[in-house]
Write a protein that holds these residues in place. Structure first.
Motif, PDB file in Angstrom:
ATOM      1  N   ALA A   1     -64.391 -16.803  54.629  1.00  0.00           N
ATOM      2  CA  ALA A   1     -64.821 -15.423  54.424  1.00  0.00           C
ATOM      3  C   ALA A   1     -63.626 -14.476  54.370  1.00  0.00           C
ATOM      4  O   ALA A   1     -63.611 -13.510  53.597  1.00  0.00           O
ATOM      5  CB  ALA A   1     -65.782 -15.005  55.545  1.00  0.00           C
ATOM      6  N   GLU A   2     -62.610 -14.761  55.174  1.00  0.00           N
ATOM      7  CA  GLU A   2     -61.402 -13.935  55.149  1.00  0.00           C
ATOM      8  C   GLU A   2     -60.686 -14.062  53.807  1.00  0.00           C
ATOM      9  O   GLU A   2     -60.190 -13.078  53.257  1.00  0.00           O
ATOM     10  CB  GLU A   2     -60.468 -14.367  56.284  1.00  0.00           C
ATOM     11  N   ASP A   3     -60.643 -15.287  53.256  1.00  0.00           N
ATOM     12  CA  ASP A   3     -60.038 -15.486  51.933  1.00  0.00           C
ATOM     13  C   ASP A   3     -60.790 -14.723  50.856  1.00  0.00           C
ATOM     14  O   ASP A   3     -60.196 -14.267  49.875  1.00  0.00           O
ATOM     15  CB  ASP A   3     -60.009 -16.968  51.582  1.00  0.00           C
ATOM     16  N   ALA A   4     -62.124 -14.592  51.021  1.00  0.00           N
ATOM     17  CA  ALA A   4     -62.933 -13.892  50.023  1.00  0.00           C
ATOM     18  C   ALA A   4     -62.627 -12.400  49.998  1.00  0.00           C
ATOM     19  O   ALA A   4     -62.799 -11.744  48.965  1.00  0.00           O
ATOM     20  CB  ALA A   4     -64.419 -14.115  50.303  1.00  0.00           C
ATOM     21  N   VAL A   5     -62.177 -11.849  51.105  1.00  0.00           N
ATOM     22  CA  VAL A   5     -61.850 -10.420  51.166  1.00  0.00           C
ATOM     23  C   VAL A   5     -60.462 -10.176  50.596  1.00  0.00           C
ATOM     24  O   VAL A   5     -60.248  -9.224  49.841  1.00  0.00           O
ATOM     25  CB  VAL A   5     -61.935  -9.911  52.617  1.00  0.00           C
ATOM     26  N   ARG A   6     -59.535 -11.042  50.939  1.00  0.00           N
ATOM     27  CA  ARG A   6     -58.158 -10.883  50.467  1.00  0.00           C
ATOM     28  C   ARG A   6     -58.017 -11.545  49.108  1.00  0.00           C
ATOM     29  O   ARG A   6     -58.256 -12.744  48.968  1.00  0.00           O
ATOM     30  CB  ARG A   6     -57.177 -11.524  51.448  1.00  0.00           C
ATOM     31  N   ALA A   7     -57.638 -10.780  48.119  1.00  0.00           N
ATOM     32  CA  ALA A   7     -57.395 -11.347  46.796  1.00  0.00           C
ATOM     33  C   ALA A   7     -56.018 -12.010  46.775  1.00  0.00           C
ATOM     34  O   ALA A   7     -55.356 -12.152  47.805  1.00  0.00           O
ATOM     35  CB  ALA A   7     -57.512 -10.262  45.735  1.00  0.00           C
TER      36      ALA A   7
ATOM     37  N   HIS B   1     -66.265  -5.968  56.403  1.00  0.00           N
ATOM     38  CA  HIS B   1     -67.561  -5.808  57.066  1.00  0.00           C
ATOM     39  C   HIS B   1     -68.689  -6.339  56.190  1.00  0.00           C
ATOM     40  O   HIS B   1     -69.615  -7.001  56.679  1.00  0.00           O
ATOM     41  CB  HIS B   1     -67.786  -4.333  57.404  1.00  0.00           C
ATOM     42  N   GLN B   2     -68.635  -6.064  54.905  1.00  0.00           N
ATOM     43  CA  GLN B   2     -69.648  -6.576  53.989  1.00  0.00           C
ATOM     44  C   GLN B   2     -69.601  -8.098  53.920  1.00  0.00           C
ATOM     45  O   GLN B   2     -70.642  -8.762  53.942  1.00  0.00           O
ATOM     46  CB  GLN B   2     -69.439  -5.977  52.597  1.00  0.00           C
ATOM     47  N   MET B   3     -68.394  -8.648  53.863  1.00  0.00           N
ATOM     48  CA  MET B   3     -68.282 -10.095  53.787  1.00  0.00           C
ATOM     49  C   MET B   3     -68.698 -10.760  55.093  1.00  0.00           C
ATOM     50  O   MET B   3     -69.232 -11.870  55.094  1.00  0.00           O
ATOM     51  CB  MET B   3     -66.840 -10.472  53.445  1.00  0.00           C
ATOM     52  N   ALA B   4     -68.471 -10.083  56.218  1.00  0.00           N
ATOM     53  CA  ALA B   4     -68.906 -10.631  57.504  1.00  0.00           C
ATOM     54  C   ALA B   4     -70.424 -10.739  57.552  1.00  0.00           C
ATOM     55  O   ALA B   4     -70.970 -11.714  58.080  1.00  0.00           O
ATOM     56  CB  ALA B   4     -68.395  -9.754  58.641  1.00  0.00           C
ATOM     57  N   ASP B   5     -71.126  -9.756  56.982  1.00  0.00           N
ATOM     58  CA  ASP B   5     -72.592  -9.808  56.917  1.00  0.00           C
ATOM     59  C   ASP B   5     -73.044 -10.985  56.065  1.00  0.00           C
ATOM     60  O   ASP B   5     -73.955 -11.743  56.441  1.00  0.00           O
ATOM     61  CB  ASP B   5     -73.114  -8.488  56.341  1.00  0.00           C
ATOM     62  N   ILE B   6     -72.410 -11.168  54.912  1.00  0.00           N
ATOM     63  CA  ILE B   6     -72.759 -12.289  54.037  1.00  0.00           C
ATOM     64  C   ILE B   6     -72.470 -13.613  54.732  1.00  0.00           C
ATOM     65  O   ILE B   6     -73.275 -14.555  54.687  1.00  0.00           O
ATOM     66  CB  ILE B   6     -71.980 -12.192  52.714  1.00  0.00           C
TER      67      ILE B   6
ATOM     68  N   VAL C   1     -69.831   0.243  55.028  1.00  0.00           N
ATOM     69  CA  VAL C   1     -70.741   0.288  53.886  1.00  0.00           C
ATOM     70  C   VAL C   1     -71.584  -0.979  53.902  1.00  0.00           C
ATOM     71  O   VAL C   1     -71.060  -2.082  54.087  1.00  0.00           O
ATOM     72  CB  VAL C   1     -69.948   0.397  52.567  1.00  0.00           C
ATOM     73  N   PRO C   2     -72.895  -0.883  53.711  1.00  0.00           N
ATOM     74  CA  PRO C   2     -73.752  -2.083  53.745  1.00  0.00           C
ATOM     75  C   PRO C   2     -73.340  -3.111  52.699  1.00  0.00           C
ATOM     76  O   PRO C   2     -72.780  -2.775  51.651  1.00  0.00           O
ATOM     77  CB  PRO C   2     -75.145  -1.526  53.449  1.00  0.00           C
ATOM     78  N   ALA C   3     -73.634  -4.373  52.982  1.00  0.00           N
ATOM     79  CA  ALA C   3     -73.265  -5.459  52.067  1.00  0.00           C
ATOM     80  C   ALA C   3     -73.950  -5.304  50.722  1.00  0.00           C
ATOM     81  O   ALA C   3     -73.429  -5.763  49.698  1.00  0.00           O
ATOM     82  CB  ALA C   3     -73.621  -6.803  52.694  1.00  0.00           C
ATOM     83  N   ALA C   4     -75.120  -4.659  50.701  1.00  0.00           N
ATOM     84  CA  ALA C   4     -75.851  -4.496  49.444  1.00  0.00           C
ATOM     85  C   ALA C   4     -75.050  -3.719  48.411  1.00  0.00           C
ATOM     86  O   ALA C   4     -75.246  -3.900  47.197  1.00  0.00           O
ATOM     87  CB  ALA C   4     -77.186  -3.791  49.707  1.00  0.00           C
TER      88      ALA C   4
END
Length: 355
Positions: free
Chosen positions: A88-94, A72-77, A23-26
């Protein structure tokens, strides 16, 4: 598929495996805006276009808000803003602990959010709900990633956009506003929990009330969860006010005030924990007293029933030669003796407050 290209991910459904389309980051972006001289620039920007606009102007910053992005979205950001892969990995995992890290010129701060849920005091139910906000702060951007439905930052953004003087201070002002919002939510939740504790105290110490211990244990468990969310934020806030942090002196002054509020709310939560320990002891003592009262009533009733049982047992042994056995007044006399003895025992137990 060209040689060397990454293999697509697969997801299994009822018909077998099908390729999973990222899914796109948008779709994860709640809001994205460019701020110059404390004002929001008109128009809509993608996160890449917003950063390009800031770099072209050489002034201002980007503020991007995301809600529960996938990897995938966070990787784009992360690729657009140059974020470290670990952050970025921490941002995906709560479920991260509150912390403050610095990757080159980017500060990464994790904060736990809390919300008080409506509940029934007499049932075992969830009282405190937790979430997470992770904020990336650099000279050109602020990226705020949140997890949980209650941790929205739209109100924070509206408040800052109404105060241009604060927004002129740059990304540090946004970091302060988010931290202040989180700590203020701690204070609000603490006030609601205090009402729960006071209601529990009133019910326990009301004479004649019957209180279950399980809701008190549940409230204590929820306060334990509140402590785990609130207490660890103390260390990151203390680090932010250090002179070696890449923040202005004015922002550090504001953050020092947030740290003071955080200290006050942690002390308040510690008081709740102590109060609940006392409530548990009081509730257990009340149950013990009630059990002793019930046991005395049972013992008194057992003693009263033992007298007619003994008399009936003696005269039911079927011996041929027993006094009063063949007298006409024997049976009424035995019944009268049972009644008189039971009445006497009732008076004795009543005066002793066993009945």
């Amino acid at each position: 598929m060209s040689p060397g290209s990454p293999l697509p991910s697969f997801r299994r459904n009822s018909r077998g495996r099908i390729p999973w389309i990222p899914v796109p980051a948008a779709r994860a972006i709640v809001d994205c805006a460019v701020y110059v001289d404390g004002k929001r620039m008109p128009g809509h920007f993608t996160h890449a276009a917003a950063l390009a606009e800031v770099r072209k102007r050489g002034d201002g910053f980007v503020w991007v808000g995301l809600h529960e992005p996938d990897e995938h979205q966070m990787a784009d950001i992360a690729e657009t803003f140059g974020l470290h892969p670990l952050a970025a990995e921490d941002a995906v995992r709560a479920q991260q602990r509150p912390k403050l890290e610095q990757y080159d010129e980017t500060l990464v701060m994790v904060m736990r959010t809390v919300a008080h849920l409506e509940h029934d005091m007499h049932s075992v139910s969830e009282i405190v709900q937790t979430g997470e906000i992770l904020v990336f702060v650099a000279a050109e951007f602020v990226v705020a990633v949140r997890h949980g439905e209650h941790s929205g930052l739209a109100g924070v953004r509206r408040e800052l956009e109404g105060d241009q003087e604060r927004l002129r201070r740059g990304p540090g002002a946004v970091l302060h506003a988010i931290a202040d919002y989180v700590v203020d939510s701690y204070i609000e939740v603490a006030a609601s929990v205090e009402q729960d504790v006071e209601a529990m105290e009133e019910e326990i110490f009301t004479p004649g009330s019957k209180v279950a211990v399980e809701p008190i244990y549940q409230l204590k468990r929820e306060i334990g969860e509140l402590k785990r969310a609130v207490y660890p934020l103390s260390a990151p806030l203390q680090l932010l006010v250090r002179p070696d942090m890449p923040l202005s002196k004015e922002i550090r002054r504001y953050l020092r005030d947030v740290a003071d509020h955080h200290t006050a709310v942690t002390e308040r939560i510690a008081d709740f924990d102590e109060s609940l320990r006392a409530l548990i002891d009081a509730a257990l003592a009340k149950h013990a007293v009630q059990q002793n009262t019930d046991m005395r009533k049972i013992s008194a009733l057992a003693a009263m029933f033992a007298v007619p049982t003994m008399i009936a047992g003696i005269y039911g042994m079927n011996f041929e030669h027993m006094p009063e056995l063949k007298q006409a007044w024997g049976y009424p006399a035995a019944l009268s003796a049972m009644a008189l003895l039971c009445a006497a025992l009732f008076v004795v137990f009543r005066r002793s407050k066993w009945l």
